[in-house]
Design an enzyme around this catalytic site. Structure first.
Site, PDB file in Angstrom:
ATOM      1  N   SER A 195       1.749  -9.803  -0.843  1.00  0.00           N
ATOM      2  CA  SER A 195       1.458  -8.364  -0.820  1.00  0.00           C
ATOM      3  C   SER A 195       1.784  -7.709   0.515  1.00  0.00           C
ATOM      4  CB  SER A 195      -0.010  -8.118  -1.170  1.00  0.00           C
ATOM      5  OG  SER A 195      -0.844  -8.893  -0.334  1.00  0.00           O
ATOM      6  N   GLU A 212      -9.615   7.409   3.021  1.00  0.00           N
ATOM      7  CA  GLU A 212     -10.519   6.489   3.708  1.00  0.00           C
ATOM      8  C   GLU A 212      -9.694   5.299   4.171  1.00  0.00           C
ATOM      9  OE1 GLU A 212      -9.790   6.286   0.582  1.00  0.00           O
ATOM     10  OE2 GLU A 212      -9.496   4.129   0.301  1.00  0.00           O
ATOM     11  N   LYS A 235       0.813  -1.221   0.000  1.00  0.00           N
ATOM     12  CA  LYS A 235       0.000   0.000   0.000  1.00  0.00           C
ATOM     13  C   LYS A 235       0.846   1.271   0.000  1.00  0.00           C
ATOM     14  CE  LYS A 235      -4.476  -1.531   1.399  1.00  0.00           C
ATOM     15  NZ  LYS A 235      -4.334  -2.945   1.846  1.00  0.00           N
TER      16      LYS A 235
HETATM   17  C1  LIG Z   1      -5.189  -3.970   1.553  1.00  0.00           C
HETATM   18  C2  LIG Z   1      -4.437  -5.197   1.281  1.00  0.00           C
HETATM   19  C3  LIG Z   1      -4.798  -6.065   0.230  1.00  0.00           C
HETATM   20  C4  LIG Z   1      -5.995  -5.844  -0.624  1.00  0.00           C
HETATM   21  O1  LIG Z   1      -5.969  -4.696  -1.394  1.00  0.00           O
HETATM   22  P1  LIG Z   1      -5.702  -4.727  -2.965  1.00  0.00           P
HETATM   23  O2  LIG Z   1      -6.042  -3.359  -3.391  1.00  0.00           O
HETATM   24  O3  LIG Z   1      -6.578  -5.779  -3.543  1.00  0.00           O
HETATM   25  O4  LIG Z   1      -4.269  -5.057  -3.157  1.00  0.00           O
HETATM   26  C5  LIG Z   1      -4.005  -7.170  -0.011  1.00  0.00           C
HETATM   27  N1  LIG Z   1      -2.926  -7.447   0.752  1.00  0.00           N
HETATM   28  C6  LIG Z   1      -2.558  -6.656   1.787  1.00  0.00           C
HETATM   29  C7  LIG Z   1      -1.357  -7.026   2.591  1.00  0.00           C
HETATM   30  C8  LIG Z   1      -3.294  -5.499   2.081  1.00  0.00           C
HETATM   31  O5  LIG Z   1      -2.928  -4.730   3.112  1.00  0.00           O
END
Ligand SMILES: *Cc1c(COP(=O)(O)O)cnc(C)c1O
Length: 406
Positions: A373, A109, A87
């Site tokens: 992610s 948000e 993020k």
């Molecule tokens: C917020 C988040 C997501 C989901 O958001 P996307 O916009 O789909 O990437 C996925 N993995 C993590 C670690 C997050 O914090």
């Protein structure tokens, strides 16, 4: 690329009241000017190097691959970025753009609080005032992230309307922006919302895929990412979309199973087309066209909509969608911790779980990359009670006593 009006095939667009149109147009114009500007690119890439910790590693997961006995698995360790997830790529990119536009105040948000934390961190670094709208129900549930946001100097504003969760926070942020856009930028958190957000967020997240392209000195057969709003997936896939390979797989939150009604599966037949919060895409809607409640063990995938480009690429078949249940996700979390010594975020572990199945059906000389992610430290309040309830409760009880100083 989206077309002039911000559509990806049938999805996207800019369905907003007239007062917001001007600020979205101004944003789009500035974004297009800046995105290829060498000074901007240099400043952002220096920040990524020294502040975010990029490039993030691409790990060859030899132990996991051997145990599963299929494809050779690699893991993009995006969770090693500052603040623990992808993020920050978007937060930093948009905050820097806002600064270039002469804005002094950022609003955002947040639902689970991850985007709020990334935004607050970027604003602290860049010296911007930061206010985060958050549903009061989410504030109650996500206390640790509220604590971090405030530590970064952000103001967290409770939203008391509707279900007091993410969608109400988005509405409130847009409401703020209609009267504040001369000095304020609205830093939206995923590759969705009205144009130009889906394309802009994708371009700031595409650094994930660009790095993979550099790092992978081997043919890539399959790429797997989890999909909430879709920003980590579209960023990871982005440089590969216009080719017919590799195989791209998006993984949604299967929750307690599709049949239970408690999930966040929008693609693969469960969602319907609709226009919600300024964009046309695929949503979980009830018979009256109202947004349905969702469930997932991971707060970040617990969302009823999906970015319009992903909806479009799902429709054309370029991206396949599947889902992992809460239970499969916990198993994947344990598996990769034991075999590779890494902790997947609960969101990312959905991709891990799907990849475990897919890899088994592939050959050793074929390569699969999972996007981790985020990292899972933040999830200890969910993973510990789920995997080791008694000892976690004992710990909490003892902590309370210690803090009270009995
Ligand atoms: C917020 C988040 C997501 C989901 O958001 P996307 O916009 O789909 O990437 C996925 N993995 C993590 C670690 C997050 O914090």
């Amino acid at each position: 690329m989206s077309d002039k009006k911000g559509y990806f095939g049938n999805f996207g667009g800019r369905y907003v009241p007239e007062v917001l149109r001007a600020s979205l147009m101004e944003l789009e114009e500035s974004y297009r000017k800046v995105i290829d500007d060498p000074d901007f690119k240099k400043e952002l890439s220096d920040l990524h190097k020294h502040f975010t910790g990029r490039p993030t590693p691409l790990l060859k997961a030899e132990n996991a691959s051997k145990e599963l006995g299929g494809a050779t698995i690699y893991i993009k360790l995006e969770g090693l970025a500052n603040t623990g997830a992808h993020k920050i790529n978007n937060a930093l990119g948009q905050a820097l753009l806002a600064k270039r536009m002469g804005k002094t105040r950022i609003i955002a948000e947040t639902g689970a609080g991850q985007h709020g934390v990334a935004t607050a961190s970027a604003c602290a670094r860049l010296g911007l005032e930061c206010e985060i709208y958050m549903g009061s129900e989410d504030i109650r549930r996500q206390h640790p992230n509220v604590f971090w946001m405030e530590l970064f100097g952000a103001k967290v504003i409770p939203v008391e309307s509707g279900s007091r969760t993410l969608k109400d926070a988005v509405n409130q942020a847009f409401r703020d922006w209609t009267s504040s856009f001369t000095d304020t930028h609205y830093l939206l958190g995923s590759a969705l919302g009205p144009a130009p957000y889906p394309e802009m967020v994708r371009s700031f997240q595409s650094i994930i895929g660009e790095e993979v392209k550099e790092q992978a000195e081997f043919p890539i057969h399959t790429m797997v990412a989890c999909v909430g709003g879709g920003s980590n997936a579209i960023g990871f896939f982005s440089p590969f979309i216009d080719r017919d390979k590799p195989r791209l797989v998006g993984v949604e939150a299967g929750g307690r199973g599709k049949a239970s009604g408690e999930h966040a599966v929008r693609m693969s037949g469960m969602g319907s087309p609709g226009i919600v919060q300024g964009y046309k895409s695929c949503f979980l809607l009830d018979e009256d066209g109202q947004v349905e409640p969702t469930h997932s063990i991971s707060a970040g995938l617990d969302y009823p909509g999906i970015g319009p480009q992903l909806a479009h690429l799902g429709e054309t078949g370029r991206i396949e969608f599947t889902s992992s249940t809460d239970e499969e996700t916990l198993k994947a979390l344990k598996f990769f911790a034991r075999t590779e010594g890494i902790i997947f975020a609960m969101e990312s572990a959905h991709a891990g779980a799907a990849a475990m199945k897919i890899a088994k059906e592939m050959k050793q000389e074929e390569n699969l990359i999972i996007n981790m992610s985020g990292r899972g430290d933040k999830d200890i309040f969910i993973s510990a009670p789920a995997l080791d309830k008694e000892s976690w409760l004992k710990f909490l009880d003892e902590e309370r006593e210690r803090i009270h100083g009995k």
